[in-house]
Design a protein around this motif. Structure first.
Motif, short mmCIF file in Angstrom:
data_model
loop_
_atom_site.label_atom_id
_atom_site.label_comp_id
_atom_site.label_asym_id
_atom_site.label_seq_id
_atom_site.Cartn_x
_atom_site.Cartn_y
_atom_site.Cartn_z
N MET A 60 14.89 19.92 -4.33
CA MET A 60 15.41 19.38 -5.58
C MET A 60 14.68 19.96 -6.79
SD MET A 60 16.41 15.43 -4.83
CE MET A 60 17.54 15.01 -3.51
N ALA A 61 14.30 21.21 -6.70
CA ALA A 61 13.59 21.86 -7.81
C ALA A 61 14.48 22.03 -9.04
CB ALA A 61 13.07 23.22 -7.36
N ASN A 62 15.80 21.92 -8.86
CA ASN A 62 16.72 22.14 -9.98
C ASN A 62 16.91 20.91 -10.85
OD1 ASN A 62 17.23 24.80 -9.19
ND2 ASN A 62 18.84 24.16 -7.78
N LEU A 63 16.28 19.79 -10.52
CA LEU A 63 16.43 18.60 -11.35
C LEU A 63 16.03 18.90 -12.79
CD1 LEU A 63 14.98 15.90 -8.94
CD2 LEU A 63 17.35 16.07 -9.70
N GLU A 64 16.86 18.44 -13.73
CA GLU A 64 16.65 18.72 -15.14
C GLU A 64 15.25 18.30 -15.61
OE1 GLU A 64 18.22 20.22 -18.84
OE2 GLU A 64 18.89 20.36 -16.77
N ALA A 65 14.78 17.16 -15.10
CA ALA A 65 13.48 16.65 -15.55
C ALA A 65 12.34 17.62 -15.28
CB ALA A 65 13.19 15.31 -14.86
N ARG A 66 12.48 18.46 -14.26
CA ARG A 66 11.40 19.38 -13.91
C ARG A 66 11.25 20.52 -14.94
NH1 ARG A 66 9.54 17.88 -8.99
NH2 ARG A 66 10.99 17.21 -7.37
N LYS A 67 12.22 20.65 -15.81
CA LYS A 67 12.17 21.74 -16.79
C LYS A 67 11.34 21.38 -18.03
CE LYS A 67 16.79 23.24 -15.37
NZ LYS A 67 18.20 23.44 -15.80
N TYR A 68 10.96 20.11 -18.16
CA TYR A 68 10.25 19.64 -19.35
C TYR A 68 8.85 19.18 -18.93
CZ TYR A 68 15.00 19.69 -21.13
OH TYR A 68 16.27 20.07 -21.48
N ILE A 69 7.85 19.98 -19.26
CA ILE A 69 6.49 19.74 -18.79
C ILE A 69 5.63 19.16 -19.91
CG2 ILE A 69 4.46 20.81 -17.75
CD1 ILE A 69 6.97 20.85 -15.99
N SER A 70 4.91 18.11 -19.58
CA SER A 70 4.01 17.51 -20.56
C SER A 70 2.80 18.41 -20.79
CB SER A 70 3.52 16.14 -20.04
OG SER A 70 2.41 15.71 -20.79
N PRO A 71 2.46 18.70 -22.05
CA PRO A 71 1.26 19.52 -22.31
C PRO A 71 -0.03 18.78 -21.98
CG PRO A 71 2.17 18.66 -24.36
CD PRO A 71 3.15 18.30 -23.28
N ASN A 72 0.03 17.47 -21.86
CA ASN A 72 -1.16 16.67 -21.60
C ASN A 72 -1.50 16.61 -20.11
OD1 ASN A 72 -1.47 15.98 -24.35
ND2 ASN A 72 0.12 14.42 -24.13
N SER A 73 -0.47 16.38 -19.27
CA SER A 73 -0.75 16.22 -17.85
C SER A 73 -0.40 17.45 -17.01
CB SER A 73 0.04 15.02 -17.30
OG SER A 73 1.43 15.33 -17.27
N GLY A 74 0.51 18.27 -17.54
CA GLY A 74 0.98 19.41 -16.76
C GLY A 74 2.08 19.05 -15.78
N PHE A 75 2.51 17.77 -15.78
CA PHE A 75 3.59 17.32 -14.91
C PHE A 75 4.87 17.13 -15.73
CE2 PHE A 75 -0.06 16.31 -12.34
CZ PHE A 75 0.40 16.47 -11.04
N PRO A 76 6.03 17.13 -15.03
CA PRO A 76 7.28 16.94 -15.77
C PRO A 76 7.32 15.61 -16.51
CG PRO A 76 7.71 17.76 -13.56
CD PRO A 76 6.26 17.40 -13.61
N VAL A 77 7.89 15.66 -17.72
CA VAL A 77 8.14 14.44 -18.49
C VAL A 77 9.33 13.73 -17.85
CG1 VAL A 77 8.80 13.54 -20.75
CG2 VAL A 77 7.29 15.53 -20.59
N THR A 78 9.23 12.42 -17.66
CA THR A 78 10.33 11.67 -17.05
C THR A 78 11.46 11.53 -18.06
OG1 THR A 78 8.79 10.47 -15.67
CG2 THR A 78 10.99 9.53 -15.91
N LEU A 79 12.61 12.09 -17.75
CA LEU A 79 13.78 12.00 -18.61
C LEU A 79 14.89 11.28 -17.86
CD1 LEU A 79 14.01 15.63 -20.05
CD2 LEU A 79 13.22 13.59 -21.25
N HIS A 80 15.50 10.29 -18.51
CA HIS A 80 16.64 9.63 -17.88
C HIS A 80 17.77 10.64 -17.72
CE1 HIS A 80 20.07 6.96 -17.26
NE2 HIS A 80 19.18 6.08 -16.84
N PRO A 81 18.44 10.64 -16.57
CA PRO A 81 19.49 11.64 -16.33
C PRO A 81 20.58 11.70 -17.40
CG PRO A 81 18.97 10.50 -14.31
CD PRO A 81 18.22 9.79 -15.38
N HIS A 82 20.83 10.58 -18.11
CA HIS A 82 21.91 10.62 -19.10
C HIS A 82 21.59 11.55 -20.28
CE1 HIS A 82 24.94 8.02 -17.52
NE2 HIS A 82 24.08 7.03 -17.31
#
Length: 359
Positions: free
Chosen positions: A1-23
């Motif tokens: 599931m690497a194609n999930l939209e949320a994975r494209k937005y990375i937090s500069p603070n943690s280095g992990f994806p920012v949680t985005l609601h699918p809508h």
């Protein structure tokens, strides 16, 4: 599931994806399903109603091997492709009673599987697939616990196939065409059994509730992940939290973590706590659980009205691919005069005891 939209937005603070609601995903927000919602209908009479309760025709050609007390039976020395209509009806009744029935080394083709399963009713079309006759099933090497951070659908959890439909399925059959030597097992849980495992007070509480089944979480995730489909708009349906099986007349829990988001009669925090408990209850049901190790040519047929299932994720190597056929069922209902499996067993044992003459 690497194609999930949320994975494209990375937090500069943690280095992990920012949680985005699918809508917030344009693919989801702008999707227009090509088909309308389904209307309720009355399906053909369940073929199990035509079966001999003793299943003489089926057991004349197949050996029954029960895998656990509560759920799961293997039928040995038989080919599904060779069963006649009488034997197929008796197989339906066995599936109603045992939840899931397994076969090994079957010679079915996809064409023959479709033909055979049409005996059980009108073939269901999954909202995410284009083919009317069958669904392609694959495995999962994903970490579903991690994926829940970025998409709301618990894709790896226990569910009954498309339980959100107005007419959810009765029978499903999965035949494996490719499979790794290790990994990719499927687990089933008996909803007769997990209902019985509740306290009497909790049973009475659930008997009066309606579970909210929704396709919305799956709908959003499919669009986010695949960028195509689903064919129909999302739907929410309120089905009894405990349903009466139309053939066996037994009570079965009708709640699953995959598609149930709450209870119509409860407030939000109350709902959440009940769901949390039932998710724990389902996952701890070792005494009402069976796990099947697949091989090429293996088949499982199960009853979505009295079981839940999930594929077991893993890091296995090799392809996992199967063909699933499913038929529409009746609109779920609850009869308050129906009994649980344990209650029936106790009643029958009591009747037997009363029939014993004491010298």
């Amino acid at each position: 599931m690497a194609n999930l939209e949320a994975r494209k937005y990375i937090s500069p603070n943690s280095g992990f994806p920012v949680t985005l609601h699918p809508h917030f995903n344009e693919k989801i927000k702008n999707h227009v399903p090509p088909e309308p919602l389904r209307e309720p209908f009355t399906p053909p009479k369940d073929r199990a109603f035509f079966a001999d309760p003793e299943k003489k025709a089926l057991f004349s050609v197949a050996k029954q091997v029960d895998l656990t007390e509560s759920i799961g039976t293997v039928l040995e020395n038989v080919q599904l492709s060779q069963l006649n209509e009488t034997q197929l009806d008796e197989l339906a009744l066995l599936v109603n009673e045992r939840g899931v029935v397994f076969f090994r080394d079957q010679d079915l083709t996809t064409e023959k599987q479709v033909e055979l399963f049409q005996h059980y009713g009108i073939l269901d079309k999954h909202p995410a697939q284009k083919d009317q006759k069958f669904v392609n099933i694959k495995g999962s090497r994903e970490d579903h616990r991690e994926i829940l951070s970025y998409t709301p659908w618990p894709s790896g959890d226990f569910h009954a196939d498309t339980s959100f439909e107005i007419n959810p399925p009765t029978y499903s059959l999965l035949r494996m065409e490719e499979h790794p030597e290790v990994g990719g097992d499927t687990a089933w849980v008996s909803q007769y059994g997990i209902y019985d495992a509740l306290s009497d007070a909790y049973k009475r509480f659930l008997d009066g509730l309606h579970a909210v089944h929704t396709s919305r979480l799956q709908y959003d995730t499919i669009l986010d992940l695949w960028g195509a489909g689903p064919n129909r708009p999302p739907i929410d349906t309120h089905h009894p939290a405990v349903r009466t099986h139309p053939v066996t007349k037994l009570k079965a829990l009708n709640v699953n973590p995959g598609f149930v988001t709450g209870f119509a009669e409860l407030k939000k925090l109350e709902s959440d706590k009940v769901l949390d408990f039932l998710a724990y209850h389902i996952h701890s049901a070792d005494d009402h659980y069976v796990r099947w190790k697949w091989a090429v040519g293996s088949v499982a047929m199960w009853d979505n009205r009295c079981t839940l299932h999930r594929v077991i994720p893993g890091t296995y190597k090799g392809e996992r691919r199967g063909i699933r056929t499913t038929v529409f069922g009746e609109i779920p209902y609850f009869d308050p005069t129906s009994e649980s499996r344990a209650e029936r067993k106790l009643r029958e044992e009591s009747q037997d005891d009363e029939g014993v003459l004491v010298a």
